[in-house]
Every structure is written in structure tokens, then in C-alpha cells.
Design an enzyme around this catalytic site. Structure first.
Site, PDB file in Angstrom:
ATOM      1  N   LYS A  46       0.811  -1.212   0.000  1.00 50.94           N
ATOM      2  CA  LYS A  46       0.000   0.000   0.000  1.00 50.94           C
ATOM      3  C   LYS A  46       0.845   1.262   0.000  1.00 50.94           C
ATOM      4  O   LYS A  46       0.479   2.271  -0.591  1.00 50.94           O
ATOM      5  CB  LYS A  46      -0.946  -0.011   1.211  1.00 50.94           C
ATOM      6  CG  LYS A  46      -2.031  -1.074   1.146  1.00 50.94           C
ATOM      7  CD  LYS A  46      -2.953  -1.002   2.357  1.00 50.94           C
ATOM      8  CE  LYS A  46      -4.045  -2.063   2.276  1.00 50.94           C
ATOM      9  NZ  LYS A  46      -4.953  -2.019   3.459  1.00 50.94           N
ATOM     10  N   LYS A 206     -11.754 -22.428   9.212  1.00 51.08           N
ATOM     11  CA  LYS A 206     -10.780 -23.490   8.973  1.00 51.08           C
ATOM     12  C   LYS A 206     -11.453 -24.857   8.880  1.00 51.08           C
ATOM     13  O   LYS A 206     -11.085 -25.679   8.039  1.00 51.08           O
ATOM     14  CB  LYS A 206      -9.738 -23.486  10.089  1.00 51.08           C
ATOM     15  CG  LYS A 206      -8.879 -22.225  10.121  1.00 51.08           C
ATOM     16  CD  LYS A 206      -7.991 -22.174  11.347  1.00 51.08           C
ATOM     17  CE  LYS A 206      -7.172 -20.899  11.388  1.00 51.08           C
ATOM     18  NZ  LYS A 206      -6.361 -20.782  12.629  1.00 51.08           N
ATOM     19  N   GLY A 303       1.932 -17.585  13.487  1.00 49.50           N
ATOM     20  CA  GLY A 303       3.256 -16.983  13.561  1.00 49.50           C
ATOM     21  C   GLY A 303       3.828 -16.761  12.186  1.00 49.50           C
ATOM     22  O   GLY A 303       3.470 -17.434  11.213  1.00 49.50           O
TER      23      GLY A 303
END
Length: 430
Positions: A46, A206, A303
Site C-alpha cells: 500500500k 478453517k 506466527g
């Protein structure tokens, strides 16, 4: 002979920068495995003026998607900037431009996976999404390839590290929900707005992805039954431990001749079950196959580098397909029509904790509610305190339908002897 493989990277946040780091540090290993170097050619961001700690040259960064789509040196696109609408549009445009896609976007794949996979087939492109579930656990590729010859009958797993971390701290260190959430936020496991995690939405996305893949049948996000962590009441963790269980925020998916059922909710897991010992931010998914039996996949669920590792494994798979000339040859269409079970077809044992008036005859009157609904009881225990005028009744049922469970709960709520239904949970792992 191809001299190198070029990648266009959409996003350079936590995961995107992790992908760049792995591709740079492991470049010699990857070249040895593939026979050609793999290089990031352009990165969509961006703010082009922002300073970034990276080996990539500044001119590689652009704020125009067209710079990547129109670059013939870019063979496929890696989408890691997250969100839904912009990501979906970028994936669609990439596939229509004939460039395969690797994505870590569970939000997009849970809602739009079917149409995006169909679009990939139409344009003879690859669409890989390993990192959308399970962080660093190679779960999707195992289901697609390693267990391709088997028939998966059910899944049970912890697929959200934030909620598992919170529950671990509440159980092991006796922290309050608020303190455990604050620690999770400080460590980066929880977002500033943790609602998607603690309300079960992240895990539901999920599980919709995993169920669709495992059962080769479309599972929509609305098909997933969801209860968040807010239903866990004071004392429930201790009661679970007393009865030999651990409360886990778990996702489950099952398929039989009646159809598919998928749920995400806090459940009582038997302490002997391996999932009960999965703690902190780790994820684990138990897979039941007709031939292989029981298998479990365990590892870090989030992570930068664990997720980037899954993304990079998809990059390697896409590179191999490119070098072999088999891009877009995998069949993505579902084998079976969508068939979702009704509540009358979903069976499990349930734990009920009820506050009642401590007087003679209450137990027999409430037991009649279970009998009336043909719900067989496995355990009945009364917790009374001489200093209180009320008592807690604990009921654990044998396997009953969710419909029976809900009817029992509704009747208990209006029974004159009942002060309130404190909590109820599905029981897993027996």
C-alpha cells in the site's frame, strides 16, 4: 530450459516478509531441489515509501496490481495480504491472467473456495492454500496427497492457537479469562479485536475448509455450528478436571451415510485423549480414516515463519508443477453433493450443569425430563453446599441427538425447580 521462476507477492506484512526471508535464506536449498532459482520479482504493497528491512530492492515494490499481472517474468502469485474482498478480487484477476496462486487466506477460501477452485480449473492454473489452516502443520497437503487413497470419516482438532492459549492459562495458572486474553494479546497471539478467535469464527472457517477437502463435498461456513468461549462459566474448568476431562475450543467434522456435520465449540475432552494435552498456542488435528485409522498432526498454528513455511511449501509445489508442465491438472471439483445432517442426525454425549433448589424430590423430577425425551443418563451427581439454599446438579448423558439435547435444555430452563442452566457441553474422546 527455464532459467528461473518468478514470483509476485501480494502483501509484505508478518507472513509476506516471512516468505521473503525463507526464500532468501534457503535459496540455495530450493535451487538444488528444483534445479532453478526462485525469485520474488515484484511485491504489491500500500505504501511504497515505507522503510522495510529486506533484501529485496526498493524498485521491486509497487502499489499497482497490474504491475504484477502484466509482468511476463512472474509465473505465479502469492497472496498474503489478508482480508476478504480485495484478496478475492486479486486472486480472481491473477487466475484469469493465467497465473497460478498460492494463498494463506482462510477467510476467502472458506467462503469462496468452491468458485475460486473452479476458476483455477477453467484457466488451467494451480490454486494452493496449505497455509489457510494450521499454520506450519502440513495438513492440507497430507489430506490431498498422503491420505488420498483413504476415506476420511471424521476430524477432531484444535485449530485456533489463541483460544487454546487462553484456556491453557486459565486451567494451568488459574488466570481469569481477561488476564489470559491480555497475555495472549501482549504476546501477539490475539488481535486487538479478538472476537473472530474467541467467538469461534476463525476456527469455523478453517473447519469448513478441512471438511470440504476431507469429504470431497462442499461445506459452507453457515453449515458450521458455532459456540464461542463466552459460554464457559466460572467453575466449569474445575468441574471438567474433577470428572476427568479438559475443556478445549475444538472443531469437529463427521461424515456418514446421513451426511456431514461440522461444529466449533468448547467441548469436554477426555484427559486420556491426545488433544487434552495440546497446550498454549499449538494446534493439533486428529484425523480418522477407514484404512489408516487414527492419525494426529501437531505443530505451531500461527506466527510469521511457521505460516510462511506452509506458504513456501506451496510455492515449491507450484514450481514443480510449472517445471513439469502440469499446472492446473489437479481436479478440484467435489465428488459428492452437499448433504448436511439435521439436529436429529447428530449424536454425542453431553454434560449439563444445572442450579436447582436444594429440596427433596428435585432430582427425580428433573430426571423425568430426560426420560421424557428418551435421553439416557450415564452420570448424575449433586453438588450441595450447607451454606447455600441451592445446589448444582451434574448430568452426563449417553449418546443422544443434538435435537434431544436442545429439547432437554429448553425444558430444564422452564422447570420450576431450576434456578438456571449454568452450562452445557458436548463430550468428546470417550
Amino acid at each position: 530450459m527455464r532459467k528461473e521462476i518468478g514470483i509476485g507477492l501480494l502483501g509484505f506484512g508478518v507472513v509476506g516478509s516471512g516468505v521473503a526471508t525463507i526464500l532468501h535464506k534457503h535459496r540455495e536449498d530450493l535451487q538444488h531441489k528444483l534445479g532453478v532459482p526462485v525469485r520474488i520479482k515484484r511485491v504489491l504493497i500500500k505504501n511504497k515509501e515505507k522503510e522495510r528491512d529486506t533484501e529485496l530492492p526498493k524498485e521491486a515494490f509497487t502499489d499497482q496490481l497490474e504491475d504484477l499481472l502484466n509482468d511476463d517474468a512472474i509465473d505465479f502469485i502469492v497472496e498474503v495480504f489478508g482480508g476478504t474482498d480485495d484478496a478475492k478480487t486479486a486472486i480472481e484477476r491473477s487466475l484469469k491472467a493465467g497465473k497460478g496462486v498460492v494463498t494463506a487466506n482462510k477467510d476467502v477460501m472458506a467462503v469462496y473456495g468452491k468458485e475460486l477452485l473452479a476458476l483455477a480449473d477453467e484457466n488451467s492454473c494451480d490454486l494452493f492454500y496449505e497455509a489457510s489452516v494450521g499454520g506450519g502443520i502440513p495438513l492440507i497437503r497430507t489430506l490431498e496427497d498422503g491420505l488420498a487413497s483413504d476415506r476420511i470419516s471424521s476430524l477432531l482438532g484444535i485449530v485456533n492457537g489463541t483460544t487454546n492459549f487462553i484456556l491453557t492459562k486459565m486451567k494451568e495458572e488459574k488466570k481469569t479469562y481477561e488476564d489470559a486474553l491480555a497475555e495472549a494479546t501482549a504476546l501477539g497471539y490475539a488481535e486487538a479485536d479478538p472476537s473472530a478467535d474467541v467467538d469461534g469464527i476463525d476456527a469455523a472457517r478453517k473447519m469448513a475448509i478441512l471438511a470440504s477437502l476431507s469429504f470431497s463435498s462442499e461445506v459452507q461456513l453457515d453449515d458450521v455450528f458455532v459456540r464461542g468461549m463466552s459460554v464457559i462459566e466460572d467453575g466449569d474448568l474445575e468441574l471438567a478436571e474433577q470428572f476427568g476431562y479438559t475443556i478445549k475450543m475444538a472443531g469437529s467434522a463427521k461424515k456418514d451415510e446421513n451426511g456431514i456435520e461440522v461444529a466449533v465449540e468448547p467441548v469436554f475432552v477426555k484427559n486420556e485423549h491426545p488433544l487434552a494435552s495440546v497446550n498454549n498456542e499449538f494446534n493439533a488435528v486428529y484425523v480418522y480414516g477407514d484404512a489408516v485409522g487414527e492419525t494426529m498432526f501437531y505443530g505451531p498454528g500461527a506466527g510469521s515463519l511457521p505460516t510462511a513455511t506452509s506458504v513456501t511449501s506451496d510455492i515449491v509445489a507450484a514450481c514443480r508443477n510449472l517445471l513439469l508442465g502440469v499446472n492446473g491438472k489437479r481436479i478440484h471439483s467435489y465428488q459428492y453433493e452437499r448433504k448436511v445432517k439435521s439436529d436429529e442426525q447428530k449424536f454425542a454425549s453431553y454434560f449439563h450443569r444445572i442450579s436447582v433448589q436444594d429440596e427433596i424430590g428435585v432430582l427425580s423430577r428433573l430426571s423425568s425430563i430426560y426420560s421424557h425425551n428418551k435421553a439416557s443418563l450415564a452420570t448424575v451427581i449433586q453438588h450441595a453446599d450447607p451454606k447455600r439454599e441451592d445446589a448444582d446438579l451434574i448430568f452426563i448423558t449417553h449418546a443422544i441427538s443434538r435435537d434431544q439435547h436442545l429439547k432437554v435444555i429448553e425444558e430444564l430452563k422452564v422447570a420450576p425447580e431450576v434456578n438456571c442452566v449454568l452450562s452445557h457441553y458436548r463430550v468428546e474422546g470417550d
